[in-house]
Design a protein around this motif. Sequence first.
Motif, mmCIF file in Angstrom:
data_model
loop_
_atom_site.group_PDB
_atom_site.id
_atom_site.type_symbol
_atom_site.label_atom_id
_atom_site.label_comp_id
_atom_site.label_asym_id
_atom_site.label_seq_id
_atom_site.Cartn_x
_atom_site.Cartn_y
_atom_site.Cartn_z
ATOM 1 N N ASN A 116 0.107 11.616 -1.357
ATOM 2 C CA ASN A 116 1.609 11.521 -1.468
ATOM 3 C C ASN A 116 1.760 13.125 -2.348
ATOM 4 O O ASN A 116 3.170 13.452 -2.122
ATOM 5 C CB ASN A 116 1.995 10.541 -2.034
ATOM 6 C CG ASN A 116 2.803 9.366 -0.412
ATOM 7 O OD1 ASN A 116 3.762 8.945 -0.510
ATOM 8 N ND2 ASN A 116 1.149 9.555 -0.088
ATOM 9 N N GLY A 117 0.870 13.555 -3.296
ATOM 10 C CA GLY A 117 1.798 14.253 -4.320
ATOM 11 C C GLY A 117 0.481 14.765 -4.523
ATOM 12 O O GLY A 117 -0.470 14.001 -4.953
ATOM 13 N N ILE A 118 0.338 16.170 -5.122
ATOM 14 C CA ILE A 118 0.018 16.484 -6.262
ATOM 15 C C ILE A 118 -0.055 17.180 -7.889
ATOM 16 O O ILE A 118 0.951 17.223 -7.164
ATOM 17 C CB ILE A 118 -1.987 17.467 -5.751
ATOM 18 C CG1 ILE A 118 -1.862 17.020 -4.075
ATOM 19 C CG2 ILE A 118 -2.296 18.663 -6.361
ATOM 20 C CD1 ILE A 118 -2.418 18.263 -3.850
ATOM 21 N N VAL B 224 -1.675 8.702 -4.551
ATOM 22 C CA VAL B 224 -2.478 8.031 -2.936
ATOM 23 C C VAL B 224 -1.504 6.352 -3.344
ATOM 24 O O VAL B 224 -2.522 6.031 -3.843
ATOM 25 C CB VAL B 224 -4.402 7.848 -3.185
ATOM 26 C CG1 VAL B 224 -4.601 7.811 -2.163
ATOM 27 C CG2 VAL B 224 -4.341 9.535 -3.686
ATOM 28 N N GLU B 225 -1.606 6.986 -1.754
ATOM 29 C CA GLU B 225 -1.296 5.039 -1.162
ATOM 30 C C GLU B 225 -2.793 4.447 -0.689
ATOM 31 O O GLU B 225 -2.683 5.464 0.212
ATOM 32 C CB GLU B 225 -0.416 5.387 0.300
ATOM 33 C CG GLU B 225 0.424 3.725 0.884
ATOM 34 C CD GLU B 225 1.311 4.061 1.579
ATOM 35 O OE1 GLU B 225 2.404 3.247 1.852
ATOM 36 O OE2 GLU B 225 0.896 4.319 2.572
ATOM 37 N N ALA C 185 3.166 11.953 4.631
ATOM 38 C CA ALA C 185 3.062 12.222 3.403
ATOM 39 C C ALA C 185 3.189 13.725 3.459
ATOM 40 O O ALA C 185 3.214 14.985 4.781
ATOM 41 C CB ALA C 185 3.044 11.442 2.010
ATOM 42 N N LEU C 186 1.948 13.752 2.193
ATOM 43 C CA LEU C 186 1.329 15.401 2.252
ATOM 44 C C LEU C 186 0.739 15.833 3.261
ATOM 45 O O LEU C 186 -0.620 14.986 3.788
ATOM 46 C CB LEU C 186 1.229 15.363 0.571
ATOM 47 C CG LEU C 186 0.394 17.094 0.279
ATOM 48 C CD1 LEU C 186 0.533 17.225 -1.059
ATOM 49 C CD2 LEU C 186 -1.264 17.574 0.447
ATOM 50 N N ARG D 226 7.470 9.341 -1.605
ATOM 51 C CA ARG D 226 7.524 8.538 -3.025
ATOM 52 C C ARG D 226 6.305 7.135 -2.939
ATOM 53 O O ARG D 226 6.611 6.572 -3.517
ATOM 54 C CB ARG D 226 8.642 7.926 -2.247
ATOM 55 C CG ARG D 226 9.013 6.734 -0.949
ATOM 56 C CD ARG D 226 10.165 5.947 -0.743
ATOM 57 N NE ARG D 226 10.144 5.420 1.184
ATOM 58 C CZ ARG D 226 9.603 4.475 0.830
ATOM 59 N NH1 ARG D 226 9.471 2.870 -0.460
ATOM 60 N NH2 ARG D 226 9.633 4.084 1.713
ATOM 61 N N TRP D 227 5.331 7.064 -1.839
ATOM 62 C CA TRP D 227 4.387 5.949 -1.691
ATOM 63 C C TRP D 227 3.486 6.047 -2.199
ATOM 64 O O TRP D 227 2.744 7.336 -2.920
ATOM 65 C CB TRP D 227 3.829 6.298 -0.327
ATOM 66 C CG TRP D 227 5.057 5.613 0.708
ATOM 67 C CD1 TRP D 227 5.877 4.700 0.644
ATOM 68 C CD2 TRP D 227 5.466 5.945 1.698
ATOM 69 N NE1 TRP D 227 6.376 4.157 1.496
ATOM 70 C CE2 TRP D 227 6.733 5.953 1.977
ATOM 71 C CE3 TRP D 227 5.186 7.792 2.045
ATOM 72 C CZ2 TRP D 227 7.686 6.119 3.402
ATOM 73 C CZ3 TRP D 227 6.308 8.655 3.251
ATOM 74 C CH2 TRP D 227 7.232 7.119 4.094
#
Length: 218
Positions: A83-85, A71-72, A205-206, A117-118
Amino acid sequence: MAAFWWSAVCVCLLVTVDLCVATGMGAGGEENPVGDNYLTLTLDWAMSWGVWGPKAYCPTGTYAYGFNIKVESEGASDDTSINGIMLYCRAPGDVGHDGISPKVDAGEYTITSTVQRWGDWRGKRECYEGFLTGLKMKSEEDQGLFEDDTAANDLEMQCNWSTETLNGGGNHWGHWSDYADCPDGWVICGIETRVEAETASDDTALNDVRMFCCDTTS
């Protein structure tokens, strides 16, 4: 005393409108280790910018018992939030069950689909017993022209069809989807994320996630 994953369960594949039988290939072009015997969980509320990344599955004989989100933090000039899981996979004998704690330092695997990337990983959240069986995600709607869009902001997952829930620790914008749950006897074993590529203006992002349920009784 048998743990839940050894119980004999009769499952109807027509579970809910949020579930569908699917086939596919694993990340990196490897053959899907669960074959065509899995169900896809989809969310009833999420944003749609970006493209779907590769499907990723827990190795054969393992299932997802924990997760982490990248997370940003709020306050960036262009907030992107999730941003990702990442999912953490273990074998049934290594997770907690029937009041017995999970094995210390047992082997585990991590899987992800596309990750931007963040931000930073917020830390592993794991079930005290058993595996992950459901999820919901907090998403912010389109903010309109010249406003900052964030799309997915937080993730919450459920353990063993129970009231035990794990919150990912994301940002506060948006509202929650309904829960998407595996049927009895099935647990989460894979993931696919929809992520927007980096742009020159407003990054999100996501945006969306699908997770896959495997039958632990077969």
